[in-house]
Motif scaffolding. Structure first.
Motif, PDB file in Angstrom:
ATOM      1  N   ILE A  35       0.977  -1.116   0.075  1.00  0.00           N
ATOM      2  CA  ILE A  35      -0.024  -0.025  -0.059  1.00  0.00           C
ATOM      3  C   ILE A  35       0.828   1.347  -0.061  1.00  0.00           C
ATOM      4  CG2 ILE A  35      -1.636   1.267   1.244  1.00  0.00           C
ATOM      5  CD1 ILE A  35      -2.721  -1.368  -0.098  1.00  0.00           C
ATOM      6  N   ASN A  36       0.802   1.787  -1.193  1.00  0.00           N
ATOM      7  CA  ASN A  36       1.640   3.143  -1.085  1.00  0.00           C
ATOM      8  C   ASN A  36       1.091   4.345  -0.309  1.00  0.00           C
ATOM      9  OD1 ASN A  36       3.236   5.319  -1.883  1.00  0.00           O
ATOM     10  ND2 ASN A  36       2.513   5.511  -3.893  1.00  0.00           N
ATOM     11  N   PHE A  37       1.488   4.373   0.945  1.00  0.00           N
ATOM     12  CA  PHE A  37       0.836   5.676   1.815  1.00  0.00           C
ATOM     13  C   PHE A  37       1.538   6.836   1.145  1.00  0.00           C
ATOM     14  CE2 PHE A  37      -0.181   2.177   4.649  1.00  0.00           C
ATOM     15  CZ  PHE A  37      -1.440   2.489   4.649  1.00  0.00           C
ATOM     16  N   ALA A  38       2.584   7.002   0.464  1.00  0.00           N
ATOM     17  CA  ALA A  38       2.829   8.121   0.087  1.00  0.00           C
ATOM     18  C   ALA A  38       1.958   8.813  -1.252  1.00  0.00           C
ATOM     19  CB  ALA A  38       4.382   8.058  -0.522  1.00  0.00           C
ATOM     20  N   GLN A  39       1.171   8.116  -1.702  1.00  0.00           N
ATOM     21  CA  GLN A  39       0.551   8.289  -3.022  1.00  0.00           C
ATOM     22  C   GLN A  39      -0.126   9.872  -3.122  1.00  0.00           C
ATOM     23  OE1 GLN A  39      -2.001   5.319  -5.365  1.00  0.00           O
ATOM     24  NE2 GLN A  39      -3.701   6.799  -4.822  1.00  0.00           N
ATOM     25  N   MET A  40      -0.871  10.153  -2.121  1.00  0.00           N
ATOM     26  CA  MET A  40      -1.491  11.474  -2.033  1.00  0.00           C
ATOM     27  C   MET A  40      -0.499  12.398  -1.855  1.00  0.00           C
ATOM     28  SD  MET A  40      -4.112  10.375  -3.401  1.00  0.00           S
ATOM     29  CE  MET A  40      -4.941  12.078  -3.805  1.00  0.00           C
ATOM     30  N   GLY A  41       0.566  12.050  -1.115  1.00  0.00           N
ATOM     31  CA  GLY A  41       1.938  13.065  -0.713  1.00  0.00           C
ATOM     32  C   GLY A  41       2.367  13.499  -2.192  1.00  0.00           C
ATOM     33  N   GLN A  42       2.468  12.533  -3.185  1.00  0.00           N
ATOM     34  CA  GLN A  42       2.673  12.728  -4.378  1.00  0.00           C
ATOM     35  C   GLN A  42       1.806  13.784  -5.283  1.00  0.00           C
ATOM     36  OE1 GLN A  42       3.502   8.130  -4.463  1.00  0.00           O
ATOM     37  NE2 GLN A  42       3.511   8.999  -6.602  1.00  0.00           N
ATOM     38  N   ALA A  43       0.587  13.397  -5.081  1.00  0.00           N
ATOM     39  CA  ALA A  43      -0.396  14.304  -5.681  1.00  0.00           C
ATOM     40  C   ALA A  43      -0.497  15.681  -4.926  1.00  0.00           C
ATOM     41  CB  ALA A  43      -1.936  13.701  -5.311  1.00  0.00           C
ATOM     42  N   MET A  44      -0.302  15.894  -3.666  1.00  0.00           N
ATOM     43  CA  MET A  44      -0.069  17.239  -3.111  1.00  0.00           C
ATOM     44  C   MET A  44       0.892  17.848  -3.607  1.00  0.00           C
ATOM     45  SD  MET A  44       1.998  18.551  -0.565  1.00  0.00           S
ATOM     46  CE  MET A  44       2.685  17.122   0.130  1.00  0.00           C
ATOM     47  N   PHE A  45       2.191  17.103  -3.806  1.00  0.00           N
ATOM     48  CA  PHE A  45       3.228  17.887  -4.326  1.00  0.00           C
ATOM     49  C   PHE A  45       3.205  18.409  -5.907  1.00  0.00           C
ATOM     50  CE2 PHE A  45       8.021  18.147  -4.951  1.00  0.00           C
ATOM     51  CZ  PHE A  45       8.252  18.709  -3.862  1.00  0.00           C
ATOM     52  N   SER A  46       2.328  17.678  -6.620  1.00  0.00           N
ATOM     53  CA  SER A  46       2.273  17.944  -7.986  1.00  0.00           C
ATOM     54  C   SER A  46       1.000  19.160  -8.085  1.00  0.00           C
ATOM     55  CB  SER A  46       1.751  16.587  -8.866  1.00  0.00           C
ATOM     56  OG  SER A  46       1.064  15.933  -8.226  1.00  0.00           O
ATOM     57  N   ALA A  47       0.169  19.045  -7.013  1.00  0.00           N
ATOM     58  CA  ALA A  47      -0.713  20.217  -6.924  1.00  0.00           C
ATOM     59  C   ALA A  47      -0.049  21.689  -6.748  1.00  0.00           C
ATOM     60  CB  ALA A  47      -1.978  19.847  -6.032  1.00  0.00           C
ATOM     61  N   TYR A  48       0.790  21.447  -5.737  1.00  0.00           N
ATOM     62  CA  TYR A  48       1.624  22.695  -5.522  1.00  0.00           C
ATOM     63  C   TYR A  48       2.237  23.092  -6.617  1.00  0.00           C
ATOM     64  CZ  TYR A  48       1.381  23.935  -0.427  1.00  0.00           C
ATOM     65  OH  TYR A  48       1.158  24.363   0.882  1.00  0.00           O
ATOM     66  N   ILE A  49       2.816  22.040  -7.600  1.00  0.00           N
ATOM     67  CA  ILE A  49       3.635  22.459  -8.789  1.00  0.00           C
ATOM     68  C   ILE A  49       2.376  23.245  -9.592  1.00  0.00           C
ATOM     69  CG2 ILE A  49       4.746  21.730 -10.860  1.00  0.00           C
ATOM     70  CD1 ILE A  49       5.915  19.615  -8.895  1.00  0.00           C
ATOM     71  N   ALA A  50       1.267  22.488  -9.926  1.00  0.00           N
ATOM     72  CA  ALA A  50       0.281  23.066 -10.839  1.00  0.00           C
ATOM     73  C   ALA A  50      -0.084  24.443 -10.313  1.00  0.00           C
ATOM     74  CB  ALA A  50      -0.818  22.152 -10.661  1.00  0.00           C
ATOM     75  N   SER A  51      -0.255  24.750  -9.183  1.00  0.00           N
ATOM     76  CA  SER A  51      -0.851  25.832  -8.378  1.00  0.00           C
ATOM     77  C   SER A  51       0.436  26.866  -8.658  1.00  0.00           C
ATOM     78  CB  SER A  51      -0.732  25.805  -6.910  1.00  0.00           C
ATOM     79  OG  SER A  51      -0.441  26.856  -6.034  1.00  0.00           O
ATOM     80  N   THR A  52       1.783  26.711  -8.746  1.00  0.00           N
ATOM     81  CA  THR A  52       2.561  27.587  -8.676  1.00  0.00           C
ATOM     82  C   THR A  52       2.580  27.976 -10.400  1.00  0.00           C
ATOM     83  OG1 THR A  52       4.086  26.620  -7.241  1.00  0.00           O
ATOM     84  CG2 THR A  52       5.204  28.136  -8.705  1.00  0.00           C
TER      85      THR A  52
END
Lengths: 303, 237
Positions: A35-52
């Motif tokens: 179970i990849n518990f980092a999955q939504m961390g990855q999504a959060m990170f890419s959402a920050y990139i998108a937001s920038t």
């Protein structure tokens, strides 16, 4: 009636987002057995990139594409840089017991989640950012009638159904999909057939990261973006997998829609405070009566 | 030629290999016989890269296989049909066969189609039920499917691990017959591991007898078949 329809549409649209999260988890679970518990961390990170990107007044859709690529790249990088080296060390003494061998990559994924959240905190100062939606999130009216859904609800449902169908076609109708299924079902036979199971596994991580990023972008207009803003989504997505059965792709998706509707109806007809009680009740009922999930074939794993 | 030199493999106590050397001629059937636990499966799994040897070398057409990954060894033309009807039951019959040819799709797409069609000709039992999950097949049909999966990659050498295990004599005869024909007609090299020594020695050109991980005899199959005392000592019949 209007209230009922609102609950139905909101539930379906949220359920669709949970479905993407669940699908991402299932892809990694079937390919790599964790179970990849980092999955939504990855999504959060890419959402920050998108937001920038959006803050630099660049078109939403460019940000959308970059976020999907970033999510996939992060997924691939985690597999190549962390999970593969961990598997290689399976000869060392701490990894010699099967339960440790299963547990350590999961612990690693929790560590990666921590790293991603801290890094986001450092890079973007942990600020909570608003995030735009590509279409209006306000109530839609056609003529003079107020509709029980928003444009954004429809957008989310249509986009995610297209993604679900595309993923199913990819897995069931293409050669890459066959290689992915074969590697997940029986790695030894897959390798003996000449399939490069390592690369195929990385592909699963990439796909899963991209799906999670889309889910993150779809939920961000409601939750805003902050280092922890997607934690709840991860919990719900994981619960959906447990309800539907981790080995069953469509089971997990169905579990996600069940949860989306449950949450939405409790929110509207009862009180938002009872949402977790409702999720818990479903989870416990499934664990008692169908411990391997509603749609799983085969037996539950002994933990 | 498949050449195995001073191969030593540690496994659990009773199925290791101890300094094993022999070779299998191109275009011939070589059989490795021996009692349960003699190390026969370990030998094939090591050749296929599923197990790393402690020392020694395995060469196929002068390239070293030790250290290569299993998927690369298949791509080099060495295909294994593992013990126990190794198919993926959740996949359909057609998917199981196609799986074996996936890696050749990019370079030889039209030949893959031909190869798949050939498999259905070779095993007509499979042709009628292409879309059925392979879990619906009988044991013999599963073994045929496992062999088809290996053959569709167009290997130069086929390694077979106990293809007769648990199958009715008539099915065994059919399967062995097909393997023999492939060898004689299209020059496929075969390394056949069997517990059923008589069946194997009847079709083989050359026989290697393994006992407790060591080679105790390495002779033409006919001689080995005739040596009653050796068989009584090591196989018990």
């Amino acid at each position: 009636m209007q209230t009922f329809l609102t609950a139905l549409f909101t539930g379906t649209s949220h359920g669709a987002i949970y479905a993407l999260v669940a699908l991402g988890l299932v892809l990694v679970w079937r390919g790599a057995g964790l179970i990849n518990f980092a999955q939504m961390g990855q999504a959060m990170f890419s959402a920050y990139i998108a937001s920038t990107i959006i803050n630099h007044h660049i078109n939403y859709w460019w940000a959308f594409i970059v976020a999907i690529i970033a999510g996939g790249a992060l997924g691939g990088a985690i597999d190549v840089l962390v999970i593969r080296p961990l598997k290689k060390k399976s000869g060392s003494s701490i990894l010699s017991s099967p339960s440790m061998r299963d547990a350590i990559p999961v612990i690693a994924s929790l560590g990666i989640l921590g790293i991603l959240q801290s890094a986001a905190g450092m890079i973007w100062a942990g600020e909570e950012r608003g995030f735009p939606a590509p279409v209006s999130t306000l109530g839609l009216s056609i003529g003079k009638r107020a509709m029980p859904f928003t444009r954004f609800d429809i957008f989310v449902i249509v986009l995610i159904w297209l993604i679900l169908i595309a993923t199913t076609l990819l897995l069931n109708k293409t050669s890459v999909g066959l290689a992915m299924r074969a590697s997940a079902l029986n790695m030894e036979v897959a390798r003996l057939s000449g399939i490069r199971t390592r690369s195929i596994r990385t592909l699963g991580w990439i796909l899963s990261g991209s799906l999670a990023s889309v889910a993150g972008l779809m939920v961000a207009p409601a939750t805003n973006v902050s280092p922890n803003s997607l934690d709840l989504l991860m919990i719900i997505g994981f619960t959906a997998c447990v309800i539907g059965g981790l080995n069953s792709l469509w089971g997990s998706v169905t579990g996600a829609f069940i949860l989306g509707l449950t949450i939405s109806f409790i929110n509207i007809y009862d009180a938002p405070g009872d949402v977790f009680l409702g999720i818990f009740a479903i989870l416990i009922a499934v664990m008692i009566f169908r411990p391997s999930g509603l749609f799983a074939k085969g037996k539950a794993r002994n933990v | 030629m498949l050449k195995i030199e001073n191969l030593t493999v540690n496994f659990d106590a009773n199925s290791a290999l101890d300094n094993v050397s022999f070779s299998a001629e191109v275009g011939k059937i070589t059989t490795v016989i021996g009692a349960n636990g003699a190390g026969k499966s370990t030998l094939l799994r090591t050749i296929s890269g599923l197990k790393a040897p402690k020392s020694g070398s395995i060469t196929w057409r002068d390239s070293e296989l030790v250290g290569m990954r299993p998927e690369a060894i298949v791509r080099a033309g060495v295909a294994l049909v593992p013990e126990g009807h190794a198919v993926i039951p959740e996949l359909t019959i057609d998917e199981n066969i196609r799986m074996g040819a996936l890696f050749r799709l990019r370079k030889a797409k039209s030949d893959v189609t031909t190869a798949i069609a050939e498999m259905y000709e070779l095993f007509p039992q499979l042709a009628d039920r292409r879309k059925a999950p392979s879990s619906t097949l009988s044991g013999g049909e599963r073994q045929m499917l496992a062999i088809a999966r290996a053959l569709v990659s167009r290997p130069e050498i086929l390694l077979l691990d106990e293809p007769s295990l648990g199958l009715a004599p008539l099915i065994v005869k059919q399967i062995i017959g097909i393997i023999e024909e492939l060898c004689r007609k299209s020059g496929l090299t075969v390394l056949l591991v069997e517990q059923n020594a008589n069946t194997a020695l009847d079709v083989a050109d050359h026989g290697v007898l393994l006992a407790l991980g060591k080679v105790v005899a390495d002779r033409p199959a006919k001689d080995l078949r005739a040596d009653v005392s050796l068989r009584e000592a090591y196989l018990g019949y």
